[in-house]
Design a protein around this motif. Structure first.
Motif, PDB file in Angstrom:
ATOM      1  N   GLU A  33      12.110 -22.257 -56.232  1.00 64.51           N
ATOM      2  CA  GLU A  33      12.201 -20.809 -56.039  1.00 64.51           C
ATOM      3  C   GLU A  33      11.270 -20.066 -57.000  1.00 64.51           C
ATOM      4  OE1 GLU A  33      13.651 -17.273 -54.350  1.00 64.51           O
ATOM      5  OE2 GLU A  33      14.241 -19.303 -53.762  1.00 64.51           O
ATOM      6  N   LEU A  34      11.332 -20.426 -58.275  1.00 60.62           N
ATOM      7  CA  LEU A  34      10.504 -19.742 -59.267  1.00 60.62           C
ATOM      8  C   LEU A  34       9.019 -20.007 -59.042  1.00 60.62           C
ATOM      9  CD1 LEU A  34      12.618 -20.360 -62.506  1.00 60.62           C
ATOM     10  CD2 LEU A  34      12.432 -18.246 -61.156  1.00 60.62           C
ATOM     11  N   GLY A  35       8.680 -21.242 -58.664  1.00 57.27           N
ATOM     12  CA  GLY A  35       7.277 -21.563 -58.425  1.00 57.27           C
ATOM     13  C   GLY A  35       6.692 -20.759 -57.280  1.00 57.27           C
ATOM     14  N   CYS A  36       7.466 -20.635 -56.178  1.00 59.11           N
ATOM     15  CA  CYS A  36       6.965 -19.867 -55.026  1.00 59.11           C
ATOM     16  C   CYS A  36       6.798 -18.393 -55.376  1.00 59.11           C
ATOM     17  CB  CYS A  36       7.933 -20.028 -53.852  1.00 59.11           C
ATOM     18  SG  CYS A  36       7.925 -21.668 -53.087  1.00 59.11           S
ATOM     19  N   ARG A  37       7.722 -17.860 -56.188  1.00 60.22           N
ATOM     20  CA  ARG A  37       7.645 -16.434 -56.527  1.00 60.22           C
ATOM     21  C   ARG A  37       6.551 -16.157 -57.555  1.00 60.22           C
ATOM     22  NH1 ARG A  37      11.713 -13.335 -54.586  1.00 60.22           N
ATOM     23  NH2 ARG A  37      13.503 -14.413 -53.661  1.00 60.22           N
ATOM     24  N   LEU A  38       6.453 -16.990 -58.580  1.00 59.22           N
ATOM     25  CA  LEU A  38       5.460 -16.757 -59.629  1.00 59.22           C
ATOM     26  C   LEU A  38       4.038 -16.979 -59.125  1.00 59.22           C
ATOM     27  CD1 LEU A  38       7.260 -18.403 -62.693  1.00 59.22           C
ATOM     28  CD2 LEU A  38       7.032 -15.956 -62.164  1.00 59.22           C
ATOM     29  N   LEU A  39       3.865 -17.988 -58.272  1.00 59.66           N
ATOM     30  CA  LEU A  39       2.535 -18.291 -57.752  1.00 59.66           C
ATOM     31  C   LEU A  39       2.217 -17.491 -56.488  1.00 59.66           C
ATOM     32  CD1 LEU A  39       2.511 -22.177 -58.229  1.00 59.66           C
ATOM     33  CD2 LEU A  39       1.488 -20.430 -59.702  1.00 59.66           C
ATOM     34  N   PRO A  47       8.026 -21.712 -47.905  1.00 59.35           N
ATOM     35  CA  PRO A  47       9.032 -20.687 -48.182  1.00 59.35           C
ATOM     36  C   PRO A  47       9.933 -21.109 -49.337  1.00 59.35           C
ATOM     37  CG  PRO A  47       9.657 -21.968 -46.261  1.00 59.35           C
ATOM     38  CD  PRO A  47       8.285 -22.433 -46.659  1.00 59.35           C
ATOM     39  N   PRO A  48      10.358 -20.169 -50.180  1.00 58.69           N
ATOM     40  CA  PRO A  48      11.329 -20.489 -51.231  1.00 58.69           C
ATOM     41  C   PRO A  48      12.708 -20.743 -50.622  1.00 58.69           C
ATOM     42  CG  PRO A  48      10.904 -18.142 -51.182  1.00 58.69           C
ATOM     43  CD  PRO A  48       9.946 -18.764 -50.214  1.00 58.69           C
ATOM     44  N   PRO A  49      13.616 -21.361 -51.359  1.00 59.94           N
ATOM     45  CA  PRO A  49      14.960 -21.628 -50.814  1.00 59.94           C
ATOM     46  C   PRO A  49      15.678 -20.372 -50.325  1.00 59.94           C
ATOM     47  CG  PRO A  49      14.611 -22.915 -52.802  1.00 59.94           C
ATOM     48  CD  PRO A  49      13.426 -22.013 -52.672  1.00 59.94           C
ATOM     49  N   SER A  50      15.482 -19.247 -50.997  1.00 61.11           N
ATOM     50  CA  SER A  50      16.141 -18.014 -50.546  1.00 61.11           C
ATOM     51  C   SER A  50      15.656 -17.607 -49.157  1.00 61.11           C
ATOM     52  CB  SER A  50      15.876 -16.889 -51.542  1.00 61.11           C
ATOM     53  OG  SER A  50      14.471 -16.671 -51.705  1.00 61.11           O
ATOM     54  N   ALA A  51      14.350 -17.766 -48.903  1.00 60.26           N
ATOM     55  CA  ALA A  51      13.819 -17.437 -47.572  1.00 60.26           C
ATOM     56  C   ALA A  51      14.330 -18.414 -46.517  1.00 60.26           C
ATOM     57  CB  ALA A  51      12.292 -17.448 -47.608  1.00 60.26           C
ATOM     58  N   ILE A  52      14.530 -19.668 -46.915  1.00 59.26           N
ATOM     59  CA  ILE A  52      15.065 -20.661 -45.968  1.00 59.26           C
ATOM     60  C   ILE A  52      16.493 -20.301 -45.578  1.00 59.26           C
ATOM     61  CG2 ILE A  52      15.720 -23.085 -45.720  1.00 59.26           C
ATOM     62  CD1 ILE A  52      13.387 -23.781 -47.565  1.00 59.26           C
TER      63      ILE A  52
END
Length: 263
Positions: A33-39, A47-52
């Motif tokens: 989650e943090l990697g998808c948001r920070l990058l 997609p990050p887990p929240s989007a899934i």
């Protein structure tokens, strides 16, 4: 006074040991989650887990239920067919040298043939419906069951077989009371592996020709760049595989506890 901290430390270590898989999974999801948001990774790429989770909630429960049942039905039917045919065939191969020399090379050839390449041909021959998907699932799950069962049957100590023959036991009784019990650990090892392969076989079949099922849903979602929903379907497939794997292990524990390792 010293025993209390020591016992508390043991309890803590035991809890950490039991919860290690869950903690590792949660840590991986957090890093994801943090990697998808920070990058700032685009959702249509990863997609990050929240989007899934949001993508999964965007699909109605009835739609999920229909796709899950379609995949589960094909998986279990193909798996059951592999068990019903594979174990008796393995018994015959283990007890007949002529049959083993005749059929085993054919089984190796069938297993060596890529099922993904044969799947379109099977669909053309058998037409639409569940039949081609069940056959594809059967082909993927069949060989491990046969090989492991034959290995287990052949591992029977020869002195036990000689003793049973000296006592006048029939061939069928020898197989039922001596060979099959020795083969049970090998059989369940194959059953646990094959139940996960059954899910893979059903998904492969749905990629080729299907109008429902989780494999069809993944292909449909990715074609419209609905990657979060595709990941949600993938997560459901993994969950189903883990549940079925655990169910087979529990059946062995309930019905054949003596076949489990002492540790």
């Amino acid at each position: 006074m010293r025993s209390s901290p020591e016992s508390a430390g043991r309890v803590l270590l035991r809890l950490l040991d039991r919860g290690a898989p869950v903690l590792a999974a949660l840590l991986l999801l957090l890093i994801w989650e943090l990697g998808c948001r920070l990058l700032d990774v685009p959702v249509y790429l990863l997609p990050p887990p929240s989007a899934i989770v949001e993508g999964a909630l965007a699909v109605s429960p009835s739609s999920w239920g229909g796709h899950i049942w379609a995949t589960l039905r094909v998986s279990l039917l193909g798996y059951a067919l592999a068990v019903i045919i594979g174990i008796p065939l393995a018994v015959a191969l283990a007890n007949s040298r002529l049959l083993s020399r005749t059929l085993y090379p054919m089984l190796v050839v069938v297993q060596s043939t890529p099922v993904v390449a044969v799947a379109p041909i099977i669909v053309v021959v058998l037409g639409a419906g569940d039949a081609p998907r069940i056959v594809i699932t059967f082909l993927i799950t069949f060989f491990p069951i046969v090989v492991s069962t034959v290995t287990g049957l052949m591992s029977t100590p020869p002195e036990l077989l000689e003793l049973s023959r000296s006592l006048g036991a029939s061939r069928w009784r020898e197989i039922r009371n001596i060979q099959l019990p020795f083969a049970v650990p090998h059989i369940f090892s194959a059953l646990r592996i094959s139940i996960t392969l059954a899910i893979i076989g059903a998904v492969v079949a749905e990629f080729v020709a299907a109008e429902n099922g989780l494999g069809f849903f993944i292909a449909f979602s990715t074609s419209f760049f609905k990657v979060p929903q595709a990941f949600a379907a993938l997560a459901i497939l993994v969950t189903i595989s883990l549940i079925l794997f655990r169910l087979v292990a529990m059946i062995q524990k309930w019905w054949f506890p003596w076949s489990l390792p002492k540790s």
